[in-house]
Design an enzyme around this catalytic site. Structure first.
Site, PDB file in Angstrom:
ATOM      1  N   SER A 120       0.839  -1.190   0.000  1.00 46.49           N
ATOM      2  CA  SER A 120       0.000   0.000   0.000  1.00 46.49           C
ATOM      3  C   SER A 120       0.876   1.242   0.000  1.00 46.49           C
ATOM      4  O   SER A 120       2.110   1.149   0.066  1.00 46.49           O
ATOM      5  CB  SER A 120      -0.905   0.008   1.233  1.00 46.49           C
ATOM      6  OG  SER A 120      -0.131   0.357   2.361  1.00 46.49           O
ATOM      7  N   LYS A 121       0.201   2.382  -0.042  1.00 43.57           N
ATOM      8  CA  LYS A 121       0.930   3.655  -0.064  1.00 43.57           C
ATOM      9  C   LYS A 121       1.922   3.754   1.094  1.00 43.57           C
ATOM     10  O   LYS A 121       2.968   4.369   0.987  1.00 43.57           O
ATOM     11  CB  LYS A 121      -0.056   4.829   0.008  1.00 43.57           C
ATOM     12  CG  LYS A 121      -0.761   5.088  -1.307  1.00 43.57           C
ATOM     13  CD  LYS A 121      -0.996   6.579  -1.505  1.00 43.57           C
ATOM     14  CE  LYS A 121      -1.637   6.869  -2.847  1.00 43.57           C
ATOM     15  NZ  LYS A 121      -3.106   6.746  -2.824  1.00 43.57           N
ATOM     16  N   ARG A 122       1.560   3.129   2.212  1.00 41.90           N
ATOM     17  CA  ARG A 122       2.437   3.195   3.381  1.00 41.90           C
ATOM     18  C   ARG A 122       3.792   2.540   3.138  1.00 41.90           C
ATOM     19  O   ARG A 122       4.751   2.775   3.833  1.00 41.90           O
ATOM     20  CB  ARG A 122       1.754   2.543   4.591  1.00 41.90           C
ATOM     21  CG  ARG A 122       1.067   3.573   5.472  1.00 41.90           C
ATOM     22  CD  ARG A 122       0.163   2.922   6.465  1.00 41.90           C
ATOM     23  NE  ARG A 122      -1.020   2.400   5.805  1.00 41.90           N
ATOM     24  CZ  ARG A 122      -1.565   1.230   6.054  1.00 41.90           C
ATOM     25  NH1 ARG A 122      -1.043   0.437   6.947  1.00 41.90           N
ATOM     26  NH2 ARG A 122      -2.643   0.853   5.411  1.00 41.90           N
TER      27      ARG A 122
END
Ligand code: GLU
Length: 500
Positions: free
Chosen positions: A250-252
């Site tokens: 994910s973006k994280r």
């Protein structure tokens, strides 16, 4: 019937690695089956869709070499088609208007939660009378359109990746919204599942290959295909891309968009090659380096893995280095010039071409990513070089100072330096000063490059000599700080500024 597949990204973010991998599998399958790869931009969510994301998606796909055969088609230009289909479902009483307010739906969910039931729409407006509808409209309520889902229905399909998949109608959350709210007899904008099915039918899509996060949608979509009396395509649900902890990337996790990978210095060929292997095992698993076209010859959806695909930076780096090490020098130089320029290194792409190609050839075997060239080439663009600790220790040795002094006596700043000259000079010094060749070489490297390790020393020297940096560095390394050095340093101030 010939194969027709599609990529249907929503332009609500940059081209994500997961979408790009889906694009690759579709592209490979289309090429393998001599079919068509269609691009459709799913931009009906006007609040979240942005034209710059569409641009980023199109650029990213083109950069990766995933040319599409038809499209891009934009859903927001096809609203009428979805509205017609929705109207036909209303006419056949397969769909109906639901006037529930957000507050009512919220209350329904809270009550379900209190009863420890899964949240679902309880189909309360499925059988409203004309009079009840009119009353809601009089209140000023708008209606969404819901498609009836039979709770008793069992939905089954033979997934190309996962085999037989079965889904219960009762697990689909009740009658589903297919159109956004609109007043009176109007049909609002379509929701994802409706627009997808209408488009996939209209575009005669034969195989839908997409991420496994769409499995529940597939069950709903099959019901819509049936209601619209269309042929249900084959489905293949590909595994998710996972981070190293085994969770969905994910973006994280930082870098997830194709343009970010480009920024990091990966070539499109290497990245595309790596993505082919993210969830697909080629028939000859030992052959890991191949072009998209070669991948297309061997691709089959059956060899797509069911388990999640872990994103492996080491593997991507390894593939990237394989590509860079075999890239012809001219092409490598073309790719490095903008990177050097971006780093602020002063160069003239035309008049310095030959020197730049020599530099590219020199660093090529050490490159993992194109951007590694910034650090590796730095010492060739600036007159001055700082000696690191090891180089300083080397240059404090008497033999080193003697060797460099001797080189200074022998070298002609104005004459070109050839490999044979450089080798001859080194040999003569070993004889004259009576030091071992290793000592001369280490001193030479420390003095020229400020460190005791690096690429081919003779070639490095040749490059630095062409710039006139070698003599200055020799002098400086043995404590002969001279006016000339200062002059040359000040002319390369611009470079230094960029460096700081
Ligand atoms: N627009 C959907 C997405 O971006 C694609 C869904 C599909 O492939 O059907 O996730």
């Amino acid at each position: 019937m010939s194969v027709r597949v599609r990529l249907a990204p929503s332009p609500t973010g940059k081209l994500h690695i997961g979408t790009a991998r889906t694009a690759i599998f579709n592209w490979l399958f289309a090429r393998n089956q001599k079919g068509k790869f269609i691009l459709r931009i799913e931009d009906t969510d006007q609040e979240r869709s942005r034209p710059e994301y569409t641009d980023n998606i199109l650029e990213g796909l083109s950069w990766l070499g995933l040319e599409w055969d038809e499209g891009p088609f934009y859903q927001c230009q096809r609203l009428e088609l979805y509205q017609q289909a929705t109207q036909s479902l209303l006419d056949q009483e397969l769909a109906y208007r639901c006037y529930c307010t957000t507050a009512e739906l919220e209350e329904m969910r809270e009550a379900q939660k209190a009863r420890k039931e899964a949240p679902r729409y309880d189909n309360r407006h499925r059988n409203l009378t004309v009079k009840q509808q009119a009353a809601f409209e009089e209140e000023g309520r708008q209606a969404v359109i819901r498609f009836k889902i039979d709770d008793e229905r069992i939905i089954t399909w033979n997934d190309m990746v996962r085999g037989k998949v079965t889904w219960k109608g009762s697990d689909l959350g009740g009658d589903m919204v297919i159109s956004r709210a609109a007043g009176g007899a109007e049909v609002g904008k379509p929701l994802y599942n409706m627009a997808v099915v209408v488009d996939d039918l209209d575009m005669e899509i034969t195989h839908v290959i997409r991420g496994e996060d769409h499995i529940a949608n597939t069950a709903k979509q099959i019901l819509l295909y049936e209601a619209l009396e269309g042929k249900v395509p084959e489905f293949g649900h590909t595994p998710l891309i996972l981070n190293k902890e085994g969770r969905k990337l994910s973006k994280r996790d930082g870098v997830t968009s194709i343009s970010d990978f480009k920024e990091l210095g990966f070539t499109p060929e290497a990245l595309a090659n790596y993505m082919c292997l993210l969830g697909w095992t080629p028939p000859d698993a030992t052959e890991e380096i191949f072009t998209l076209a070669e991948g297309g010859q061997k691709f089959s959806v059956e060899r797509v893995n069911k388990a999640g695909a872990k994103f492996d930076w080491d593997k991507l780096d390894w593939i990237s280095s394989q590509y860079l090490h075999s890239l012809p020098v001219e092409q490598l130089t073309d790719q490095l010039i903008p990177i050097w320029q971006k780093a602020g290194y002063e160069l003239d792409p035309e008049s310095d071409r030959s020197w730049l190609e020599q530099l590219a050839a020199l660093i090529r075997p050490s490159l993992t990513r194109l951007t590694d060239a910034v650090e590796m080439s730095k010492l060739f663009f600036f007159a001055n070089v700082e000696l690191d600790e090891d180089a300083k220790i080397q240059m404090q040795k008497e033999d080193s100072v003697q060797s460099i002094n001797c080189i200074l006596e022998m070298i002609d700043a104005d004459a070109p330096l050839l490999v044979s000259d450089a080798q001859g000079t080194i040999k003569k010094i070993t004889q004259k000063v009576h030091v071992k060749k290793g000592v001369v070489m280490r001193s030479l490297r420390a003095s020229l490059t400020g460190t005791i390790q690096g690429p081919d020393l003779i070639q490095s020297w040749l490059l630095l000599h062409q710039k006139g940096f070698d003599i200055l560095r020799f002098k400086k390394s043995i404590g002969q700080e001279i006016e000339e050095t200062k002059k040359l340093e000040s002319t390369s101030n611009k470079n230094k500024d960029a460096d700081s």
